[in-house]
Write an enzyme that holds these catalytic residues in place. Sequence first.
Site, PDB file in Angstrom:
ATOM      1  N   HIS A  62       0.872  -1.179   0.000  1.00  0.00           N
ATOM      2  CA  HIS A  62       0.000   0.000   0.000  1.00  0.00           C
ATOM      3  C   HIS A  62       0.906   1.226   0.000  1.00  0.00           C
ATOM      4  O   HIS A  62       1.098   1.874   1.033  1.00  0.00           O
ATOM      5  CB  HIS A  62      -0.964  -0.055   1.186  1.00  0.00           C
ATOM      6  CG  HIS A  62      -1.896  -1.228   1.102  1.00  0.00           C
ATOM      7  ND1 HIS A  62      -2.961  -1.257   0.224  1.00  0.00           N
ATOM      8  CD2 HIS A  62      -1.875  -2.444   1.711  1.00  0.00           C
ATOM      9  CE1 HIS A  62      -3.582  -2.431   0.324  1.00  0.00           C
ATOM     10  NE2 HIS A  62      -2.932  -3.163   1.221  1.00  0.00           N
ATOM     11  N   GLY A  67      -5.153   1.193   5.443  1.00  0.00           N
ATOM     12  CA  GLY A  67      -5.801   1.226   6.754  1.00  0.00           C
ATOM     13  C   GLY A  67      -6.966   2.195   6.791  1.00  0.00           C
ATOM     14  O   GLY A  67      -7.652   2.402   5.799  1.00  0.00           O
ATOM     15  N   GLU A  69      -9.460   1.750   8.945  1.00  0.00           N
ATOM     16  CA  GLU A  69     -10.678   1.063   9.394  1.00  0.00           C
ATOM     17  C   GLU A  69     -11.012   1.339  10.869  1.00  0.00           C
ATOM     18  O   GLU A  69     -12.056   0.937  11.342  1.00  0.00           O
ATOM     19  CB  GLU A  69     -10.572  -0.449   9.153  1.00  0.00           C
ATOM     20  CG  GLU A  69     -10.699  -0.820   7.678  1.00  0.00           C
ATOM     21  CD  GLU A  69      -9.422  -1.383   7.098  1.00  0.00           C
ATOM     22  OE1 GLU A  69      -8.338  -0.865   7.440  1.00  0.00           O
ATOM     23  OE2 GLU A  69      -9.496  -2.329   6.300  1.00  0.00           O
ATOM     24  N   ARG A 162     -15.863  -6.190   4.343  1.00  0.00           N
ATOM     25  CA  ARG A 162     -15.531  -4.893   3.745  1.00  0.00           C
ATOM     26  C   ARG A 162     -15.658  -4.923   2.214  1.00  0.00           C
ATOM     27  O   ARG A 162     -15.378  -3.933   1.542  1.00  0.00           O
ATOM     28  CB  ARG A 162     -14.098  -4.486   4.107  1.00  0.00           C
ATOM     29  CG  ARG A 162     -13.913  -4.170   5.579  1.00  0.00           C
ATOM     30  CD  ARG A 162     -12.441  -4.169   5.934  1.00  0.00           C
ATOM     31  NE  ARG A 162     -11.871  -5.520   5.857  1.00  0.00           N
ATOM     32  CZ  ARG A 162     -10.579  -5.799   6.074  1.00  0.00           C
ATOM     33  NH1 ARG A 162      -9.734  -4.847   6.371  1.00  0.00           N
ATOM     34  NH2 ARG A 162     -10.148  -7.043   5.998  1.00  0.00           N
ATOM     35  N   HIS A 194      -8.166  -9.774  -2.787  1.00  0.00           N
ATOM     36  CA  HIS A 194      -8.066  -9.780  -1.319  1.00  0.00           C
ATOM     37  C   HIS A 194      -9.101 -10.770  -0.796  1.00  0.00           C
ATOM     38  O   HIS A 194     -10.295 -10.610  -1.043  1.00  0.00           O
ATOM     39  CB  HIS A 194      -8.341  -8.361  -0.782  1.00  0.00           C
ATOM     40  CG  HIS A 194      -8.705  -8.321   0.665  1.00  0.00           C
ATOM     41  ND1 HIS A 194      -7.840  -7.901   1.648  1.00  0.00           N
ATOM     42  CD2 HIS A 194      -9.865  -8.657   1.309  1.00  0.00           C
ATOM     43  CE1 HIS A 194      -8.441  -7.983   2.825  1.00  0.00           C
ATOM     44  NE2 HIS A 194      -9.663  -8.432   2.658  1.00  0.00           N
ATOM     45  N   HIS A 223      -3.495 -13.188   0.956  1.00  0.00           N
ATOM     46  CA  HIS A 223      -3.844 -13.425   2.376  1.00  0.00           C
ATOM     47  C   HIS A 223      -4.310 -14.871   2.595  1.00  0.00           C
ATOM     48  O   HIS A 223      -5.097 -15.141   3.504  1.00  0.00           O
ATOM     49  CB  HIS A 223      -4.935 -12.469   2.894  1.00  0.00           C
ATOM     50  CG  HIS A 223      -4.763 -11.031   2.522  1.00  0.00           C
ATOM     51  ND1 HIS A 223      -3.547 -10.383   2.577  1.00  0.00           N
ATOM     52  CD2 HIS A 223      -5.662 -10.098   2.092  1.00  0.00           C
ATOM     53  CE1 HIS A 223      -3.711  -9.124   2.192  1.00  0.00           C
ATOM     54  NE2 HIS A 223      -4.975  -8.930   1.883  1.00  0.00           N
ATOM     55  N   ASP A 284       2.258  -6.948   1.944  1.00  0.00           N
ATOM     56  CA  ASP A 284       1.101  -6.123   2.337  1.00  0.00           C
ATOM     57  C   ASP A 284       1.615  -4.903   3.111  1.00  0.00           C
ATOM     58  O   ASP A 284       0.980  -4.438   4.055  1.00  0.00           O
ATOM     59  CB  ASP A 284       0.106  -6.939   3.173  1.00  0.00           C
ATOM     60  CG  ASP A 284      -1.308  -6.366   3.152  1.00  0.00           C
ATOM     61  OD1 ASP A 284      -1.575  -5.458   2.334  1.00  0.00           O
ATOM     62  OD2 ASP A 284      -2.135  -6.821   3.959  1.00  0.00           O
ATOM     63  N   SER A 288      -2.573  -1.555   7.739  1.00  0.00           N
ATOM     64  CA  SER A 288      -2.655  -1.427   9.192  1.00  0.00           C
ATOM     65  C   SER A 288      -2.809  -2.809   9.817  1.00  0.00           C
ATOM     66  O   SER A 288      -3.479  -3.681   9.270  1.00  0.00           O
ATOM     67  CB  SER A 288      -3.826  -0.533   9.597  1.00  0.00           C
ATOM     68  OG  SER A 288      -5.040  -1.105   9.169  1.00  0.00           O
TER      69      SER A 288
END
Length: 388
Positions: A62, A67, A69, A162, A194, A223, A284, A288
């Site tokens: 990123h 992040g 969230e 999400r 993702h 992931h 990644d 966050s």
Amino acid sequence: MKLIKNAQVYSPTPLGKKDVLIAGNKIIAIENDLSECINNIVEVIDGTGKILTPGFVDSLVHITGGGGEGGYATRTPEMQVNDAFIGGVTTVIGALGTDAETRSLENLLAKTYGLEEQGLSAYCYTGSYHFPMISITESIKRDIMLIEKFIGVGEVAIADHRSSQMTVAEMARVASEARVAGMLSGKKGIVLIHVGDEKARLSKLTRVVEQSDIPISQFYPTHINRNKSLLDAGFDFAKQGGNLDFTTSTTEQIIEQGEIPAAKALAMALAKGIKIAQLTMSSDGNASLPIFDEQGQLIELQVGQVSSLHQSMVDAVKDFQVPLELALSAISSSPAGILKLKNKGQIGVGFDADLTLLDSDSLAIHTVIAKGQLVMKNEKTLVNSPFS
Ligand code: ZN
């Protein structure tokens, strides 16, 4: 010109002790002894007692921060170019994440160009977690075809609260647009996925493959090591020819909650007979990493580190007995192959001069060369911030 002498070369295939000659940003010769090339325009780098590997390829960072969230204060900072170089990474692919409202593809593209100016090889994905897909040209197909830095679309979120809860048909349309754009522009047009915690796991992707002629290799799910059941679903996906990416940024708490360390997941996948060309690790970076207390309250946020990629490679070798050439492949030739990055991820004549020298015993990073330039030497970075 630069000559790296007497290093044990892993291309990532072990080649034995070699001399490697660089002219400009390319590797032009690999021989047992290139001493006759030494003259006053050749800088000699002693590789005695060192392992020379391809510069690492990190397929998900990123780069503009992620992040958010946990509210606006939890938006993570941008990656700095030396965050990559200290981790031996010479190629990054940047992505937006959950937040595509306050962060933009224009910003992602500008950051990609900036990193490239600073000596890193940088690419990015169009789109974000969400459907309908955002883009710069109002079409992911046009973005991939007309903007050189966009090599695919992602991270498209599935099996996650999400995500946009895309239908199978919508996923098939995104994959076919990315695929056709890739065909027309000589890129892969990969769809980076993702994958979250929901029990649907990878079923959306396998249903697209069942219902269309889109090959499973168009997808690049990441992931996959987030829990045991997803990892098992990943192994089934790989047995059908799919690619798997394991995330190296983590915390002790996340591991305690069931995440499998990327190094261990790599060892498990290899033990299942999955080909190394289908297996990668990515950091990644700058995502966050929330830490919660026993009541589930957020108490601390950590930021994913690009350097976790190298550490996981070392862990795979030292703790899980993965052969060095395979652990290196997972962060060099495998991601470069899956993403179809030309001249990246291998040490070979004609390949880009992206190289990392490691200590033979500890595998610590000693020297890094990116596009032919020394960017880290004797464990010290050489690229200054434009603001210092
Ligand atoms: Zn993600």
